[in-house]
Design a protein around this motif. Structure first.
Motif, PDB file in Angstrom:
ATOM      1  N   ALA A  14      35.000  64.098  18.932  1.00 24.75           N
ATOM      2  CA  ALA A  14      35.514  64.487  17.589  1.00 24.75           C
ATOM      3  C   ALA A  14      34.644  63.882  16.702  1.00 24.75           C
ATOM      4  O   ALA A  14      34.368  62.657  16.790  1.00 24.75           O
ATOM      5  CB  ALA A  14      36.940  64.215  17.286  1.00 24.75           C
ATOM      6  N   ALA A  15      34.508  64.549  15.656  1.00 28.74           N
ATOM      7  CA  ALA A  15      33.531  63.865  14.508  1.00 28.74           C
ATOM      8  C   ALA A  15      33.984  64.699  13.232  1.00 28.74           C
ATOM      9  O   ALA A  15      34.287  65.557  13.242  1.00 28.74           O
ATOM     10  CB  ALA A  15      32.144  64.084  14.913  1.00 28.74           C
ATOM     11  N   GLY A  16      33.559  63.839  12.223  1.00 30.55           N
ATOM     12  CA  GLY A  16      33.686  64.270  10.648  1.00 30.55           C
ATOM     13  C   GLY A  16      35.240  63.850  10.351  1.00 30.55           C
ATOM     14  O   GLY A  16      36.074  62.900  10.816  1.00 30.55           O
ATOM     15  N   ASP A  17      35.767  64.691   9.213  1.00 32.70           N
ATOM     16  CA  ASP A  17      37.064  64.502   8.749  1.00 32.70           C
ATOM     17  C   ASP A  17      38.171  64.335   9.626  1.00 32.70           C
ATOM     18  O   ASP A  17      38.978  63.691   9.644  1.00 32.70           O
ATOM     19  CB  ASP A  17      37.314  65.118   7.535  1.00 32.70           C
ATOM     20  CG  ASP A  17      36.403  65.021   6.244  1.00 32.70           C
ATOM     21  OD1 ASP A  17      35.657  64.104   6.494  1.00 32.70           O
ATOM     22  OD2 ASP A  17      36.542  65.770   5.254  1.00 32.70           O
ATOM     23  N   VAL A  18      37.948  65.127  10.540  1.00 33.87           N
ATOM     24  CA  VAL A  18      38.964  65.279  11.682  1.00 33.87           C
ATOM     25  C   VAL A  18      39.235  63.841  12.496  1.00 33.87           C
ATOM     26  O   VAL A  18      40.200  63.688  13.046  1.00 33.87           O
ATOM     27  CB  VAL A  18      39.018  66.277  12.438  1.00 33.87           C
ATOM     28  CG1 VAL A  18      37.900  66.126  13.589  1.00 33.87           C
ATOM     29  CG2 VAL A  18      39.978  67.027  13.238  1.00 33.87           C
ATOM     30  N   ALA A  19      38.225  63.163  12.652  1.00 29.00           N
ATOM     31  CA  ALA A  19      38.222  61.876  13.227  1.00 29.00           C
ATOM     32  C   ALA A  19      38.457  60.764  12.615  1.00 29.00           C
ATOM     33  O   ALA A  19      38.801  59.624  13.068  1.00 29.00           O
ATOM     34  CB  ALA A  19      36.948  61.989  14.312  1.00 29.00           C
ATOM     35  N   GLY A  20      37.798  60.741  11.082  1.00 30.15           N
ATOM     36  CA  GLY A  20      38.022  59.633  10.369  1.00 30.15           C
ATOM     37  C   GLY A  20      37.098  58.553  10.952  1.00 30.15           C
ATOM     38  O   GLY A  20      36.183  58.703  11.895  1.00 30.15           O
ATOM     39  N   PRO A  21      37.174  57.247  10.359  1.00 29.73           N
ATOM     40  CA  PRO A  21      37.969  56.918   9.521  1.00 29.73           C
ATOM     41  C   PRO A  21      37.744  56.936   8.014  1.00 29.73           C
ATOM     42  O   PRO A  21      38.231  56.704   7.149  1.00 29.73           O
ATOM     43  CB  PRO A  21      38.042  55.121   9.680  1.00 29.73           C
ATOM     44  CG  PRO A  21      36.722  54.889  10.385  1.00 29.73           C
ATOM     45  CD  PRO A  21      36.202  56.209  11.120  1.00 29.73           C
ATOM     46  N   TYR A  22      36.180  57.534   7.874  1.00 31.37           N
ATOM     47  CA  TYR A  22      35.890  57.765   6.502  1.00 31.37           C
ATOM     48  C   TYR A  22      35.721  59.374   6.221  1.00 31.37           C
ATOM     49  O   TYR A  22      35.311  60.239   7.386  1.00 31.37           O
ATOM     50  CB  TYR A  22      34.362  57.030   6.284  1.00 31.37           C
ATOM     51  CG  TYR A  22      34.308  55.678   6.455  1.00 31.37           C
ATOM     52  CD1 TYR A  22      34.880  54.817   5.532  1.00 31.37           C
ATOM     53  CD2 TYR A  22      34.145  55.223   7.860  1.00 31.37           C
ATOM     54  CE1 TYR A  22      34.615  53.313   5.869  1.00 31.37           C
ATOM     55  CE2 TYR A  22      33.980  53.739   8.100  1.00 31.37           C
ATOM     56  CZ  TYR A  22      34.312  52.812   6.858  1.00 31.37           C
ATOM     57  OH  TYR A  22      34.242  51.632   6.964  1.00 31.37           O
TER      58      TYR A  22
END
Length: 713
Positions: free
Chosen positions: A540-548
């Motif tokens: 998972a990567a990006g907004d769906v993973a966070g933390p930023y």
């Protein structure tokens, strides 16, 4: 304390004291063993049972008392008893001794530890109760911690004794075999040349690579456990399948195609995600138009007697759409198809760790298998369940771009970056804006003086900034929309024409198979340091993973997700969040990288703070933008940069020098020694470095230098 506990403590202290007081450790050295090797071998040959029993008891005593020497005793076991009997004796003796240490720790300390630290240990206790055997097996197999520490700490947990014993015996077996085998070779050394014997070298090679082998074994066991019940395809349709076409998904697919992998990207709406369509690009386009209007109103500051702007809000919003359309080809399906990415417009749902059902927007269905999957589903605005909000209607950062008529009175809920950017932009476009924030200040992640500067500027521009106001209810009275907010125990009534909700974003976690695959997802999809979910081949990567939740961090994560997904198990990389910059594009612009003072205090990180006021900078004065500051946090007594906050014109651009410096270990001394063009705003970075240098000037040395110059007069 009970009598039994007291007696046990006295006995243990006595035995340990005797061990060190009588220097019994000298008998557990290789030098002693070599000097007595022949005698020991002869005694063992004459009394094999007694020798084995004595060795067993001694080994149990050493491990049970957590004394040093177990490693040497293991080598000696191989040397004296050979591989088979040595392995048998050490395996059982080490497990029995470890269990005794486990029980002693439990009897003496567990009740006290749980009584005083039970709340903090609740998560650990629950984890041990659920999968303690696997955790212990991992620790035994990969010797990252001394075994005696594991024995004592496990005694403080709820783990059952029988579980501890058999898992320890099984988990330590591989390591025991390596050490006992090395011992069989040590027994054959008769001269220095014997050190280079193939057998001994082989044993030490095993010792060296054992942690790596053990780690791979643990990963294989964990993978087998998590994949239990799933049928892995014999062949795959794709190397990689990406769910989501935002920043993270696009970069992931781009990298995969660049290294000639067969990759499919599935997006159900528009490629480019929030950043292109409803976030970064449209908001910055709107901010630019609003900033021009603000400068026109400030015309007298620039020596212009009078300036006016005739504009239509609808035309401004149409320009925003033109900007999106201009940037859109960068993220288009045509471009990515030309790069080698298969782009599918539709919805995707994982039905197994390797298979995804796809429903195309044209109605066609298909199932694709992929060796790896990357989830890049993004996030959406969070709308709190405030009573009446549905009845009055609301805007979000996704839907505000549909407006073509400027609301006369706009309420903005939220004092974070998105809320603040849109608050100022709409106010400059002519709306009467009321910003409602339940916290005591705007931009709570920044230092208090940053919030104060921003709030002061907003109020100077006519924005009604209401802090410590909690939205309670929306209502319609006499055809007028009203927000009822609570402030210091009193209700405040705020009439409005439109409300924009900007209180944060939540990850998109529904609809693509997370629940069915039991992938952990609370606020975001849970990943490890390699961006893997509970299934090692699903990332998972990006907004769906966070933390930023920034576009640039989504792209940053995408590199790790793509490379790890394509090249694991041969190579994978831990995602690096050590230097993450961000900016809020308001006036005054706010940019930061690393720590600020607030975080340093919360985390008890010692630091020095150096400040430079941009109001003293020549270019800022010439531009009539003489406001703001640069604040740098450094390690005490050193020029190593821990964090930087910049407030002022073009802060988001100025921060780049510090991002580079922190990423590559460049300190303030080198920034001070770097030529900066005059007159530019970038000189502020050099001047703050100069302020740090002045504060660390060698006073005593300068006094002697002054004497030297006076002597030369």
């Amino acid at each position: 304390m009970s009598t039994k506990r007291m007696l046990l403590i006295i006995a243990l202290i006595g035995l340990i004291a005797a061990y060190f007081g009588l220097n019994l450790g000298r008998f557990l050295s290789l030098d002693y063993f070599k000097s007595q090797q022949e005698a020991i071998e002869s005694w063992r040959a004459a009394r094999p049972v007694a020798a084995a029993l004595l060795y067993f008891v001694a080994y149990v005593a050493v491990t049970g008392l957590s004394l040093p020497g177990a490693a040497v005793m293991t080598l000696v076991g191989g040397a004296v008893f050979g591989l088979l009997w040595g392995l048998l004796l050490v395996s059982f003796a080490s497990s029995v001794g470890a269990t005794l240490a486990f029980l002693a720790s439990r009897f003496l300390l567990r009740d006290w530890v749980q009584q005083h630290f039970g709340d903090r240990l609740r998560a650990i206790n629950e984890g041990v109760a659920k999968e303690g055997g696997f955790y212990l097996f991992t620790l035994r197999l990969v010797p990252a911690f001394p075994f005696f520490v594991i024995n004592l700490l496990m005694g403080l947990t709820p783990m059952k004794t029988r579980t501890f014993y058999w898992v320890s015996q099984l988990g330590m077996l591989a390591g025991t075999l390596v050490y006992v085998n090395a011992g069989t070779q040590l027994a054959k050394i008769e001269s220095l040349s014997g050190i280079l014997s193939p057998g001994l070298l082989g044993s030490f090679v095993l010792l060296g690579i054992f942690p790596l082998i053990a780690k791979k074994i643990v990963e294989a066991v964990a993978a087998k456990k998590v994949y239990a019940g799933w049928q892995k395809p014999a062949h795959f349709d794709r190397n990689l399948l990406v769910i989501g076409g935002g920043s993270a998904g696009l970069v992931t697919a781009y990298i995969a195609a660049a290294v000639k992998a067969k990759v499919t990207l599935v997006e159900k709406h528009k490629l480019g995600g929030d950043c292109l369509n409803t976030g970064c690009v449209p908001s910055k386009a709107l901010i630019r138009s609003a900033k021009l209007l603000s400068h026109i109103r400030r015309a007298p500051e620039f020596g212009i007697r009078d300036a006016k702007a005739d504009f239509d809000f609808a035309e401004v919003m149409q320009r925003v759409q033109r900007i999106i359309q201009t940037v859109e080809p960068h993220d288009s399906a045509e471009r990515y198809t030309s790069l080698g990415v298969e782009v599918i417009e539709g919805t995707a749902k994982m039905v197994s760790p390797w298979e995804v059902d796809i429903v195309r927007n044209d109605g066609r269905n298909e199932r694709l298998s992929a060796r790896s999957i990357v989830i890049a589903a993004g996030a959406r605005p969070f709308v709190p369940p405030i009573p009446g909000i549905e009845e009055v209607g609301y805007l979000t950062s996704d839907t505000v771009w549909e407006l073509r008529q400027l609301p006369a009175r706009l309420v903005v809920l939220g004092g974070g970056p998105i809320g603040s950017e849109l608050t100022q932009a709409f106010a400059r476009l002519g709306a009467k804006v009321t910003q409602v924030e339940m916290a005591p200040r705007l931009l709570m992640r920044e230092d208090p003086e940053v919030s104060e500067l921003v709030a002061a500027r907003f109020r100077a521009e006519g924005i009604d900034v209401l802090l410590n106001h909690k939205a309670k209810q929306f209502t319609i009275e006499g055809g007028e929309k009203i927000l009822i907010a609570e402030h210091e125990g009193q209700d405040v009534r705020i009439p409005f024409d439109a409300v924009l909700v900007a209180v944060g974003r939540v990850a998109n976690l529904k609809g693509y198979g997370l629940e069915e695959l039991r992938i952990t997802a609370n606020r975001t999809v849970e990943t490890n340091e390699f961006l893997q979910t509970r299934y090692p081949n699903i990332y998972a990567a990006g907004d769906v993973a966070g933390p930023y939740q920034f576009t640039h961090t989504a792209a940053h994560q995408a590199w790790y997700a793509a490379v790890n997904a394509l090249f694991d198990p041969f190579k994978k990389f831990r995602a690096d969040y050590s230097v993450i910059p961000w900016a809020t594009f308001i006036e005054p612009e706010v940019a930061r990288v690393g720590l600020n003072e607030l975080e340093a205090k919360e985390r008890n990180i010692p630091c020095e703070v150096t400040h430079y006021g941009i109001d003293d900078l020549d270019r800022a004065i010439a531009d009539s933008e003489a406001h703001g500051f640069v604040k740098v946090l450094t390690a005490p007594g050193k020029d190593r940069i821990l964090g930087v906050t910049i407030v002022g014109e073009h802060a988001g651009d100025l921060i780049a020098e510090y991002v580079l410096a922190m990423r590559h270990g460049i300190g303030l001394n080198k920034i001070l020694g770097t030529i900066h063009i005059y007159p530019t705003l970038a000189e502020a970075n050099k001047y703050v470095a100069g302020n740090w240098k002045k504060a660390h000037a060698p006073v005593k040395l300068l006094e002697w230098v002054g004497r030297f110059h006076r002597w030369r007069l």
